[in-house]
Design an enzyme around this catalytic site. Structure first.
Site, PDB file in Angstrom:
ATOM      1  N   HIS A  71       0.809  -1.214   0.000  1.00  0.00           N
ATOM      2  CA  HIS A  71       0.000   0.000   0.000  1.00  0.00           C
ATOM      3  C   HIS A  71       0.846   1.269   0.000  1.00  0.00           C
ATOM      4  O   HIS A  71       0.390   2.310  -0.479  1.00  0.00           O
ATOM      5  CB  HIS A  71      -0.978  -0.042   1.170  1.00  0.00           C
ATOM      6  CG  HIS A  71      -2.025  -1.096   0.993  1.00  0.00           C
ATOM      7  ND1 HIS A  71      -2.628  -1.755   2.045  1.00  0.00           N
ATOM      8  CD2 HIS A  71      -2.558  -1.627  -0.148  1.00  0.00           C
ATOM      9  CE1 HIS A  71      -3.497  -2.622   1.565  1.00  0.00           C
ATOM     10  NE2 HIS A  71      -3.466  -2.567   0.245  1.00  0.00           N
ATOM     11  N   HIS A 116      -7.978  -7.812  -8.123  1.00  0.00           N
ATOM     12  CA  HIS A 116      -8.390  -8.719  -7.041  1.00  0.00           C
ATOM     13  C   HIS A 116      -8.645  -7.864  -5.799  1.00  0.00           C
ATOM     14  O   HIS A 116      -7.799  -7.740  -4.928  1.00  0.00           O
ATOM     15  CB  HIS A 116      -7.320  -9.775  -6.775  1.00  0.00           C
ATOM     16  CG  HIS A 116      -7.067 -10.686  -7.940  1.00  0.00           C
ATOM     17  ND1 HIS A 116      -6.357 -10.284  -9.057  1.00  0.00           N
ATOM     18  CD2 HIS A 116      -7.432 -11.977  -8.161  1.00  0.00           C
ATOM     19  CE1 HIS A 116      -6.296 -11.303  -9.917  1.00  0.00           C
ATOM     20  NE2 HIS A 116      -6.937 -12.325  -9.395  1.00  0.00           N
ATOM     21  N   SER A 141      -6.561  -2.242  -0.767  1.00  0.00           N
ATOM     22  CA  SER A 141      -6.075  -1.423  -1.883  1.00  0.00           C
ATOM     23  C   SER A 141      -7.154  -0.521  -2.472  1.00  0.00           C
ATOM     24  O   SER A 141      -6.877   0.652  -2.776  1.00  0.00           O
ATOM     25  CB  SER A 141      -5.489  -2.328  -2.971  1.00  0.00           C
ATOM     26  OG  SER A 141      -4.436  -3.109  -2.465  1.00  0.00           O
ATOM     27  N   GLU A 179     -13.853  -8.404  -8.194  1.00  0.00           N
ATOM     28  CA  GLU A 179     -13.697  -9.431  -7.160  1.00  0.00           C
ATOM     29  C   GLU A 179     -14.667 -10.567  -7.467  1.00  0.00           C
ATOM     30  O   GLU A 179     -15.857 -10.337  -7.684  1.00  0.00           O
ATOM     31  CB  GLU A 179     -13.991  -8.864  -5.767  1.00  0.00           C
ATOM     32  CG  GLU A 179     -13.962  -9.873  -4.652  1.00  0.00           C
ATOM     33  CD  GLU A 179     -12.653 -10.630  -4.572  1.00  0.00           C
ATOM     34  OE1 GLU A 179     -12.706 -11.870  -4.514  1.00  0.00           O
ATOM     35  OE2 GLU A 179     -11.581  -9.986  -4.565  1.00  0.00           O
ATOM     36  N   ASN A 232     -13.787 -11.733 -13.622  1.00  0.00           N
ATOM     37  CA  ASN A 232     -12.397 -12.173 -13.583  1.00  0.00           C
ATOM     38  C   ASN A 232     -11.472 -10.980 -13.779  1.00  0.00           C
ATOM     39  O   ASN A 232     -11.498 -10.330 -14.820  1.00  0.00           O
ATOM     40  CB  ASN A 232     -12.165 -13.229 -14.667  1.00  0.00           C
ATOM     41  CG  ASN A 232     -10.774 -13.835 -14.596  1.00  0.00           C
ATOM     42  OD1 ASN A 232      -9.768 -13.129 -14.640  1.00  0.00           O
ATOM     43  ND2 ASN A 232     -10.715 -15.157 -14.502  1.00  0.00           N
ATOM     44  N   GLY A 233     -10.649 -10.698 -12.773  1.00  0.00           N
ATOM     45  CA  GLY A 233      -9.783  -9.531 -12.828  1.00  0.00           C
ATOM     46  C   GLY A 233      -8.732  -9.610 -13.911  1.00  0.00           C
ATOM     47  O   GLY A 233      -8.420  -8.609 -14.568  1.00  0.00           O
ATOM     48  N   ASP A 254      -3.117  -8.320  -7.951  1.00  0.00           N
ATOM     49  CA  ASP A 254      -2.863  -8.749  -6.581  1.00  0.00           C
ATOM     50  C   ASP A 254      -3.584 -10.068  -6.299  1.00  0.00           C
ATOM     51  O   ASP A 254      -4.433 -10.150  -5.426  1.00  0.00           O
ATOM     52  CB  ASP A 254      -3.350  -7.637  -5.641  1.00  0.00           C
ATOM     53  CG  ASP A 254      -3.170  -7.981  -4.181  1.00  0.00           C
ATOM     54  OD1 ASP A 254      -2.367  -8.868  -3.881  1.00  0.00           O
ATOM     55  OD2 ASP A 254      -3.857  -7.360  -3.345  1.00  0.00           O
TER      56      ASP A 254
END
Length: 318
Positions: A56, A79, A138, A156, A181-182, A202
Site C-alpha cells: 500500500h 483482485h 487497496s 472481485e 475475472n480480474g 494482486d
C-alpha cells in the site's frame, strides 16, 4: 453447479500464513462440480500485515505521482477483496498479523514523510487515529487518492466478498465494482480513454497457475497500453515459484521492470510467507529512490528481531 464447502483440516487452523500451502490458502473454499478448488482466499485473515504495508505504500506513491498532472487517470484493481477490514473480526484476531504490520507503525512519532502519509490514510478510516480498528484494502487506499477526474474499476470474484465490496463503494460516483475475472479486465478495458493509469494485479496465488496468469495478463495489457504503469504484488513462499514471475516477465521483452521486496526472515522450505514484494512496470522515476529511502526504516521497525532484509533492483532496466 457450485457447492460451497468449509474446510476444517488441522493445518488450515494453525496461526500461520495461509500462503504456506501454495495450492490452497484459506479457511474455506468453493468447489466446482469437477472438484476444482477456486475462490478460497480471504484477505480478512491478513489485512494490515507487513505485506499490506509494503504494497500500500508503493500503491500510494504511484497514485500520488499520477495525480501530479491535471489530466485524469484510470485505476484497475484486479483482485479487490472487500476494500475495508475490521481488525476486531474473528479472522483478523485469529492470525493477529496486523499487529506486526500497521500496528508497529500506528503510534510511531519518527515516521519518514512517505510512511507518515500512508499511516494518515489508514487513520482517516479510524476516526482520526485514536484507535486502530479498521484497515484499508487497496481499493480504499486508491479511493482516498482519486480525484473527480479519475476513475476506477474494482473486480472481485469471491461470492462472499463481492457484495461487501459493492456496498463499501456504492457512494463513489467514479468507482465501478464488478464480479468478474480480474485478469480478463486487462484485455477487456485497456487502453483506457484517459491514456494514463495504473493496473494493480494482486492475486492470492492459491493456484499454481496464478504465477503464469499474472505474466499472461501483463502481456495482454501491455500490448494494448504500453505506457501504463503495472504493479504486481507477490508472496515469497517458495522462491522458485516467485522466480517464475520474474523469468516470465523477462521473456516478454518488456523494459523498465522494477522489483521492490521486504523480507521478514530468510528464505525457507518451511511453511509460511517469508517475504513479499511488488514488481512495477513503468514505475514513476522517483519510486526507486523513494523505496530505497523508506525500506531500511520499515525493515527495522516491522522486523525488530533483526531477521529482515530488503531489495530494490531492476529485473529489466530501461
Amino acid at each position: 453447479m457450485v457447492e460451497q464447502v468449509k474446510l476444517k483440516t488441522p493445518f488450515l487452523q494453525r496461526n500461520q500464513k495461509n500462503y504456506s500451502n501454495p495450492d490452497l490458502n484459506t479457511k474455506s473454499a468453493v468447489f466446482t462440480s469437477k472438484g476444482q478448488t477456486m475462490l478460497s482466499y480471504r484477505h480478512s485473515f491478513h489485512a494490515g500485515n507487513h505485506a499490506d504495508v509494503l504494497k500500500h505504500i508503493v500503491l500510494m506513491l504511484i497514485l500520488e505521482n499520477l495525480s501530479l498532472k491535471e489530466k485524469g487517470f484510470y485505476y484497475l484493481d484486479t483482485h479487490s477483496g472487500v476494500g475495508r477490514y475490521r481488525l476486531s473480526s474473528n479472522e483478523s484476531e485469529k492470525t493477529g498479523e496486523y499487529k506486526e504490520g500497521i500496528g508497529r507503525l500506528w503510534e510511531r512519532t519518527d515516521l519518514p514523510e512517505e510512511v507518515a502519509r500512508y499511516v494518515d490514510l489508514i487513520k482517516k478510516l479510524n476516526y482520526g487515529g485514536k484507535e486502530l480498528r479498521y484497515y484499508a484494502g487497496s481499493p480504499m487506499i486508491a479511493a482516498q487518492l482519486l480525484r473527480s477526474q479519475d476513475r476506477a474499476l474494482l473486480t472481485e470474484l469471491h461470492p462472499s466478498d463481492f457484495p461487501l465490496l459493492r456496498n463499501n463503494f456504492k457512494e463513489f460516483k467514479n468507482i465501478t465494482t464488478k464480479s468478474e475475472n480480474g485478469f480478463q479486465q486487462l484485455k477487456a478495458t485497456l487502453p483506457p480513454k484517459e491514456r494514463r493509469g495504473l493496473v494493480l494485479i494482486d492475486p492470492p496465488y492459491e493456484l499454481k497457475e496464478d504465477y503464469d496468469l499474472v505474466v499472461k495478463a501483463i502481456e495482454e495489457g501491455y500490448k494494448r497500453f504500453a505506457t501504463g504503469t503495472y504493479a504486481i504484488w507477490y508472496p515469497v513462499v517458495l522462491r522458485q515459484q516467485t522466480k517464475r514471475i520474474f523469468k516470465g516477465l523477462e521473456a516478454t521483452g518488456i523494459r523498465k521492470i522494477l522489483k521492490i521486496e521486504l523480507a521478514v526472515r530468510p528464505d525457507s522450505d518451511q511453511r509460511g510467507m517469508t517475504a513479499s514484494g511488488m514488481v512495477v512496470i513503468n514505475p514513476p522515476w522517483q519510486l526507486e529512490q523513494q523505496m530505497k529511502a523508506i525500506l531500511p526504516y520499515l525493515t527495522q521497525t516491522l522486523v525488530p528481531e533483526g531477521t529482515g532484509s530488503w531489495t530494490v533492483e531492476w529485473i529489466v532496466p530501461e
